[in-house]
Structure formats: C-alpha cells, structure tokens
Design an enzyme around this catalytic site. Structure first.
Site, short mmCIF file in Angstrom:
data_model
loop_
_atom_site.label_atom_id
_atom_site.label_comp_id
_atom_site.label_asym_id
_atom_site.label_seq_id
_atom_site.Cartn_x
_atom_site.Cartn_y
_atom_site.Cartn_z
N ARG A 56 0.83 -1.21 0.00
CA ARG A 56 0.00 0.00 0.00
C ARG A 56 0.87 1.26 0.00
O ARG A 56 0.55 2.25 -0.67
CB ARG A 56 -0.95 -0.01 1.20
CG ARG A 56 -1.96 1.13 1.15
CD ARG A 56 -3.07 0.98 2.17
NE ARG A 56 -2.57 1.14 3.53
CZ ARG A 56 -3.33 0.97 4.62
NH1 ARG A 56 -4.60 0.63 4.51
NH2 ARG A 56 -2.82 1.12 5.83
N LYS A 84 -2.90 6.68 1.24
CA LYS A 84 -2.79 7.03 2.65
C LYS A 84 -1.81 8.19 2.75
O LYS A 84 -0.62 8.03 3.01
CB LYS A 84 -2.33 5.81 3.46
CG LYS A 84 -2.66 5.92 4.93
CD LYS A 84 -2.59 4.58 5.61
CE LYS A 84 -2.53 4.69 7.11
NZ LYS A 84 -3.71 5.31 7.73
N GLU A 136 -16.43 6.04 5.63
CA GLU A 136 -15.64 5.35 6.66
C GLU A 136 -15.68 6.17 7.93
O GLU A 136 -16.29 7.24 7.97
CB GLU A 136 -14.20 5.14 6.18
CG GLU A 136 -13.47 6.42 5.84
CD GLU A 136 -12.05 6.19 5.32
OE1 GLU A 136 -11.51 5.09 5.47
OE2 GLU A 136 -11.49 7.14 4.76
N1 PXG Z 1 -9.54 4.65 7.16
C1 PXG Z 1 -8.68 5.64 7.43
C2 PXG Z 1 -8.97 7.02 6.98
C3 PXG Z 1 -7.50 5.36 8.14
O1 PXG Z 1 -6.63 6.34 8.41
C4 PXG Z 1 -8.20 3.03 8.27
C5 PXG Z 1 -9.33 3.39 7.55
C6 PXG Z 1 -7.97 1.59 8.64
O2 PXG Z 1 -6.93 1.05 7.84
P1 PXG Z 1 -5.95 -0.09 8.38
O3 PXG Z 1 -5.04 -0.34 7.23
O4 PXG Z 1 -5.22 0.49 9.57
O5 PXG Z 1 -6.79 -1.24 8.74
C7 PXG Z 1 -7.26 4.04 8.58
C8 PXG Z 1 -6.05 3.69 9.36
C9 PXG Z 1 -2.81 7.00 13.36
C10 PXG Z 1 -3.21 5.76 12.64
O6 PXG Z 1 -1.78 6.98 13.99
C11 PXG Z 1 -4.16 5.83 11.65
C12 PXG Z 1 -4.53 4.67 10.98
C13 PXG Z 1 -3.93 3.48 11.29
C14 PXG Z 1 -2.96 3.43 12.27
C15 PXG Z 1 -2.60 4.58 12.96
O7 PXG Z 1 -3.54 7.97 13.31
N2 PXG Z 1 -5.48 4.78 10.02
#
Ligand code: PXG
Length: 288
Positions: free
Chosen positions: A52, A151, A184
C-alpha cells in the site's frame, strides 16, 4: 526512555530526529504514511502495508527513497533498537526539502522516517461495552479529488470529522461521501451485519482499503459468512443488527449507538465478538 528513530538511511537519537521547515510534508501535507502494529514481536501484515505504501507513493508521483528489501531491513532494525514487542510502527515518506511553492519536483529527495513506539490503546471497557459514534456534517473528500486509497499526509478532512466527534463526547465518527453514502470512520473502516450478511462500503465510496478490513473480510469468509461490498446509507446503519469498525489502532470494535439510535441490544453482537476473537487468534498465531 528516548527512542531511536530511523531517518533516511540510519538510526538516530530521538533528539536528533528532525526535519526541515522547508519539507513539503510539513508545508503542504505532501507525503504518504503507514501505521503498522507489532504483535508478539511480529510486524503485523507487513507485506500488505508495504504494498500500500509503494502504491500510495506511485499515485502521488513520490519516489520512495529506498528499495523494498532495504525498507524491510530498516523496519526490522528500528523495531529491534527500540525493543518493541507489542507496539506500533509509523512509516512516513515526505516529499522532502523544497522551496515555498507547490512544485513537488523542486524537492530533491524524499525523506524516510520510521518510528517504533508503544501504542495508545482504547480502554478495554470500550471493547466490552461497545462504542458510541455520531454521523458527521463534514463530508468525506470526493474520491476524484483525493483518492481514498492513498494514505497521504493530508488528514484535515478526517481531523475536522474527529473534532465533531470529540465535541459530541464520542471517540469516533462516521463520514459520508458527497452522495450521502457511508465512506468510513475518521481512522477506521465501517462494517454492518444484517440478517446474517456482512456489508462494508467499497473504496469508491471514499474508504481507505484498510489492511484490517481486508483481513476481517477474509476471516469472516473463512467462518462462512457472506461479505458484500455495497453502498450503505445512514438508514442502513440505524437499522442494522450489528455494527463494527476495523483499523490498525481499533482492531475490531463494536458500535452500539449512532446518533442516539441503539444498535441491536446495545452491546457488541455475536458476529462482532466472533470476528474480534478470530482477529486476535490470527494476530497472536505462533506459526508464520
Ligand atoms: N480509514 C482511514 C482514513 C484510516 O486512516 C483506516 C481506515 C484503517 O486502515 P488499516 O489499514 O489500519 O486497517 C485508517 C487507518 C494513526 C493511525 O496513527 C491511523 C490509521 C492506522 C494506524 C494509525 O492515526 N489509520
């Protein structure tokens, strides 16, 4: 204890881990990142996160300053240097130092930052009792403006939604896209259960293709559930049997109230609890 931070090509002391005020990551939010868990000393779903990261970088024409094997080595060294067994890795690639002005191609070299630290967990009670959320007024970025699959370091859209959540004394909020469909949560993906079928919005609705989301879909299918990617409305959330969020930070967490509508019997439902259990079994598995 002071951390060791990976900066570009080596580990440095936390106090020396600094970036320039001219870095376009800071000036324009120009860059990409990943948030990754470490369980039992294993970097969780590392391959998927790396894929990713490189895809996000490609889409925004950002060169990752290191090859894949070099990056894997750097992650391993950073985890080791900080003695992280159960924790959190933040991987950041910024556009690097440039001049004032948007032009990203002025920036000579992108910068790599790897932080391996402890993770701030939600209180255990929240998982048992389930979480309350609200619907936000802030609309999710249009997918043709900023692709939700990327991301990126641009999180203002999500931060505005998070502010709405916190102003309403709830930890998370549900964002809808410009057409009114569920996108989301501010940092998690959305799932609901209705009549035994599991539904989640597609990426095109404005959702990041979460690594946890993909894993939970797989685990659910292994448990013989039907999982359908489908546009969901606010109404669908209000009348579902179960509601849960997935994400690296939250893992799998049940939602029991949205905008004052109680979900099910007001506690995390059986499907949510089963998938949370399966998730932990997988995260803490012994074999590779
Ligand atoms: N949507 C958004 C907008 C995110 O930022 C997810 C879904 C879930 O994705 P994953 O791949 O984690 O299952 C995210 C994940 C942080 C932090 O420190 C943010 C995320 C993940 C880990 C840490 O703010 N976002």
């Amino acid at each position: 204890m002071a951390l060791k931070i990976w900066l570009d090509d080596k580990l440095v002391d936390e106090a020396d881990a600094k970036v320039s005020v001219f870095d376009h990551g800071l000036l324009y939010g120009d860059g990409v990142f990943e948030g990754i868990r470490v369980y039992n000393g294993r970097v969780f779903e590392l391959e998927a996160h790396i894929v990713r990261l490189y895809e996000s970088a490609k889409v925004i024409r950002l060169e990752v300053p290191i090859g894949k094997s070099g990056l894997l080595g750097a992650i391993e060294k950073t985890v080791e240097a900080n003695g992280v067994v159960d924790g959190y890795i933040r991987l950041v690639i910024t556009r690097g130092v440039g001049t004032l002005g948007l032009n990203p191609f002025i920036c000579k070299s992108s910068r790599l930052i790897i932080i391996a630290d402890k993770i701030q967990l939600y209180p255990e009670e929240l998982y048992e009792k389930g979480m309350k959320v609200i619907s936000t007024v802030t609309v999710r970025n249009h997918p043709l403006a900023i692709p939700p699959q990327v991301k990126s370091l641009n999180y203002l859209n999500n931060i505005l939604a998070k502010i709405e959540a916190l102003d309403n004394d709830v930890p998370e909020a549900i964002m809808y896209n410009h057409e009114g469909y569920v996108a989301e949560a501010t940092g998690d993906n959305v799932f609901i259960v209705r009549n035994g079928v599991i539904y989640t919005p597609p990426a095109e609705a404005g959702a990041l293709e979460g690594i946890t989301r993909a894993l939970v879909i797989r685990l659910a299918e292994e448990q013989n559930f039907r999982v359908v990617e489908k546009n969901l409305t606010r109404h669908d959330l209000y009348v579902c049997d179960e509601f849960f969020l997935t994400g690296t930070a939250a893992e799998v967490i049940g939602i029991v109230d949205i905008d004052g509508r109680v979900i099910g019997d007001g506690r995390p439902g059986p499907v949510t609890r089963l998938l949370r259990e399966e998730f932990f079994k997988y995260a803490h598995r012994k074999e590779k």
